[in-house]
Design a protein around this motif. Sequence first.
Motif, PDB file in Angstrom:
ATOM      1  N   LYS A 133      42.331  30.959  22.253  1.00 29.34           N
ATOM      2  CA  LYS A 133      42.584  32.382  22.482  1.00 29.34           C
ATOM      3  C   LYS A 133      43.045  32.679  23.908  1.00 29.34           C
ATOM      4  N   ALA A 134      42.441  32.001  24.896  1.00 32.37           N
ATOM      5  CA  ALA A 134      42.776  32.287  26.293  1.00 32.37           C
ATOM      6  C   ALA A 134      42.344  31.131  27.177  1.00 32.37           C
ATOM      7  N   ALA A 135      43.025  30.999  28.323  1.00 29.93           N
ATOM      8  CA  ALA A 135      42.770  29.891  29.241  1.00 29.93           C
ATOM      9  C   ALA A 135      42.792  30.389  30.678  1.00 29.93           C
ATOM     10  N   VAL A 136      41.934  29.792  31.511  1.00 33.74           N
ATOM     11  CA  VAL A 136      41.887  30.142  32.934  1.00 33.74           C
ATOM     12  C   VAL A 136      41.858  28.858  33.751  1.00 33.74           C
ATOM     13  N   ALA A 137      42.896  28.661  34.563  1.00 33.47           N
ATOM     14  CA  ALA A 137      43.025  27.459  35.388  1.00 33.47           C
ATOM     15  C   ALA A 137      42.752  27.796  36.844  1.00 33.47           C
ATOM     16  N   TRP A 138      41.741  27.172  37.410  1.00 31.85           N
ATOM     17  CA  TRP A 138      41.417  27.338  38.824  1.00 31.85           C
ATOM     18  C   TRP A 138      42.107  26.228  39.613  1.00 31.85           C
ATOM     19  N   TYR A 139      43.067  26.607  40.434  1.00 28.64           N
ATOM     20  CA  TYR A 139      43.833  25.701  41.306  1.00 28.64           C
ATOM     21  C   TYR A 139      44.160  24.371  40.638  1.00 28.64           C
ATOM     22  N   GLY A 140      44.693  24.468  39.420  1.00 29.27           N
ATOM     23  CA  GLY A 140      45.101  23.262  38.702  1.00 29.27           C
ATOM     24  C   GLY A 140      46.441  22.760  39.199  1.00 29.27           C
ATOM     25  N   PRO A 141      46.566  21.477  39.528  1.00 34.35           N
ATOM     26  CA  PRO A 141      47.848  20.913  39.971  1.00 34.35           C
ATOM     27  C   PRO A 141      48.943  21.151  38.944  1.00 34.35           C
ATOM     28  N   GLY A 186      56.685  26.103  28.912  1.00 32.54           N
ATOM     29  CA  GLY A 186      57.415  26.707  27.811  1.00 32.54           C
ATOM     30  C   GLY A 186      56.768  26.497  26.460  1.00 32.54           C
ATOM     31  N   ASP A 187      55.737  25.638  26.400  1.00 32.85           N
ATOM     32  CA  ASP A 187      55.065  25.320  25.142  1.00 32.85           C
ATOM     33  C   ASP A 187      53.707  25.991  25.000  1.00 32.85           C
ATOM     34  N   LEU A 188      53.356  26.863  25.932  1.00 31.59           N
ATOM     35  CA  LEU A 188      52.032  27.483  25.923  1.00 31.59           C
ATOM     36  C   LEU A 188      51.794  28.247  24.625  1.00 31.59           C
ATOM     37  N   LYS A 189      50.597  28.067  24.082  1.00 32.78           N
ATOM     38  CA  LYS A 189      50.216  28.710  22.831  1.00 32.78           C
ATOM     39  C   LYS A 189      49.126  29.750  23.031  1.00 32.78           C
ATOM     40  N   ALA A 190      48.680  29.926  24.281  1.00 30.03           N
ATOM     41  CA  ALA A 190      47.639  30.902  24.588  1.00 30.03           C
ATOM     42  C   ALA A 190      47.914  31.499  25.967  1.00 30.03           C
ATOM     43  N   PRO A 191      47.459  32.711  26.218  1.00 33.05           N
ATOM     44  CA  PRO A 191      47.618  33.321  27.538  1.00 33.05           C
ATOM     45  C   PRO A 191      46.868  32.521  28.605  1.00 33.05           C
ATOM     46  N   VAL A 192      47.504  32.319  29.743  1.00 36.03           N
ATOM     47  CA  VAL A 192      46.901  31.548  30.833  1.00 36.03           C
ATOM     48  C   VAL A 192      46.815  32.400  32.094  1.00 36.03           C
ATOM     49  N   LEU A 193      45.645  32.422  32.702  1.00 34.95           N
ATOM     50  CA  LEU A 193      45.430  33.011  34.027  1.00 34.95           C
ATOM     51  C   LEU A 193      45.305  31.859  35.013  1.00 34.95           C
ATOM     52  N   GLY A 194      46.147  31.850  36.042  1.00 37.05           N
ATOM     53  CA  GLY A 194      46.096  30.813  37.067  1.00 37.05           C
ATOM     54  C   GLY A 194      45.607  31.381  38.384  1.00 37.05           C
ATOM     55  N   LEU A 195      44.569  30.780  38.943  1.00 37.64           N
ATOM     56  CA  LEU A 195      43.958  31.249  40.190  1.00 37.64           C
ATOM     57  C   LEU A 195      44.191  30.201  41.277  1.00 37.64           C
ATOM     58  N   TYR A 196      44.899  30.605  42.339  1.00 41.54           N
ATOM     59  CA  TYR A 196      45.342  29.648  43.357  1.00 41.54           C
ATOM     60  C   TYR A 196      45.096  30.196  44.758  1.00 41.54           C
ATOM     61  N   GLY A 197      45.065  29.271  45.727  1.00 36.59           N
ATOM     62  CA  GLY A 197      44.895  29.637  47.122  1.00 36.59           C
ATOM     63  C   GLY A 197      46.175  29.414  47.911  1.00 36.59           C
ATOM     64  N   ALA A 198      46.548  30.365  48.731  1.00 38.77           N
ATOM     65  CA  ALA A 198      47.788  30.256  49.506  1.00 38.77           C
ATOM     66  C   ALA A 198      47.714  29.163  50.554  1.00 38.77           C
ATOM     67  N   TRP A 204      39.891  38.395  31.610  1.00 42.61           N
ATOM     68  CA  TRP A 204      40.944  37.717  30.847  1.00 42.61           C
ATOM     69  C   TRP A 204      40.426  37.307  29.476  1.00 42.61           C
ATOM     70  N   PHE A 205      39.242  36.719  29.454  1.00 43.73           N
ATOM     71  CA  PHE A 205      38.651  36.311  28.189  1.00 43.73           C
ATOM     72  C   PHE A 205      38.399  37.521  27.284  1.00 43.73           C
ATOM     73  N   LYS A 206      37.953  38.624  27.867  1.00 40.53           N
ATOM     74  CA  LYS A 206      37.722  39.818  27.081  1.00 40.53           C
ATOM     75  C   LYS A 206      39.029  40.392  26.552  1.00 40.53           C
ATOM     76  N   ARG A 207      40.057  40.419  27.394  1.00 38.37           N
ATOM     77  CA  ARG A 207      41.333  41.015  27.011  1.00 38.37           C
ATOM     78  C   ARG A 207      41.971  40.279  25.838  1.00 38.37           C
ATOM     79  N   TYR A 208      41.779  38.964  25.791  1.00 44.62           N
ATOM     80  CA  TYR A 208      42.480  38.183  24.781  1.00 44.62           C
ATOM     81  C   TYR A 208      41.587  37.638  23.684  1.00 44.62           C
ATOM     82  N   GLY A 209      40.439  38.283  23.483  1.00 48.29           N
ATOM     83  CA  GLY A 209      39.672  38.058  22.273  1.00 48.29           C
ATOM     84  C   GLY A 209      38.678  36.927  22.280  1.00 48.29           C
ATOM     85  N   VAL A 210      38.307  36.423  23.460  1.00 47.55           N
ATOM     86  CA  VAL A 210      37.281  35.382  23.515  1.00 47.55           C
ATOM     87  C   VAL A 210      35.891  36.021  23.568  1.00 47.55           C
ATOM     88  N   ALA A 211      35.743  37.037  24.376  1.00 40.48           N
ATOM     89  CA  ALA A 211      34.426  37.693  24.540  1.00 40.48           C
ATOM     90  C   ALA A 211      34.027  38.440  23.269  1.00 40.48           C
TER      91      ALA A 211
END
Length: 297
Positions: free
Chosen positions: A193-201, A219-231, A290-297
Amino acid sequence: MITSVKTAAKNELEGLDGLKTEPFSRRGFVMTGLVSGFTLATTVVHGQTINTDSKGLVAGEVKIPTADGELPSYRAMPEGAGPFPIILVVEEIFGVHEYIKDICRRLAKLGYCAVAPELYARLGDLSKMTDAQVIVRDVISKAPDATVLSDLDATAKWAAASSKGDAARLGVTGFCRGGRAVWLYAAHNPQLKAAVAWYGPLGGNPTAIQPKTAADVVGDLKAPVLGLYGAADTGIPVASVEKQRDAAKAAGKTVEIVIFPDTPHGFHADYRPSYRKAQAEDGWARMLAWFKRYGVA
């Protein structure tokens, strides 16, 4: 912090599904139990670490059946009847140690069934390894992506069958190398349903057993992804993060990228000097939303 394994090997494999897993040189699992306490491979700042109790939870080590043995894992979920939404928690390179276990308990306190499989159990005993570069060279670089994805599938299946988990509400989150796995898994599992990546390479040099980077699968993503990164992440350039965002938009994928100013790699890792409390809490709130918005919660 090492964020990718450099290698000259190339490959021509296409896609993630249906890959053959390279046979392991050893039979069975090298690591039969989880790390006790915190990892030995990095400095631990005990005064700032978060400690979530297990009151009101069912929490502890479990064994998840796979095709070639039982995968040591950590599971935390609320007491009660369920069913509970499932969150797969993907470790950094340091194993399922106290930080990852605590993340599972934090999520369980919020009503989730959170499970963290020890994805590198076949390749080395991370509980005894003290050098991050050796871990990357001898363990991480030898873990086939196909096996990682298969193990995450097995974890989701087990959570639904054995831990009162709701397979229709499946999410995934991961940190550092686990953040890379989040991108790959979002391109692999259509039930996610949803994915969250913390500073994933996002980049790196593909190999026969790790044939696609996170950038390759956008281009092959099948679920919404939130990416959290540091500048200020010295291993993941801001330009590559922005490129990932733009590529997802061009492909019509639901991806949101947050880049925290003046923030290093590992900013959520409360046991390490890289921890940044404000950014970690902000990212955590964004993850839950993010999880709530896309139906995980």
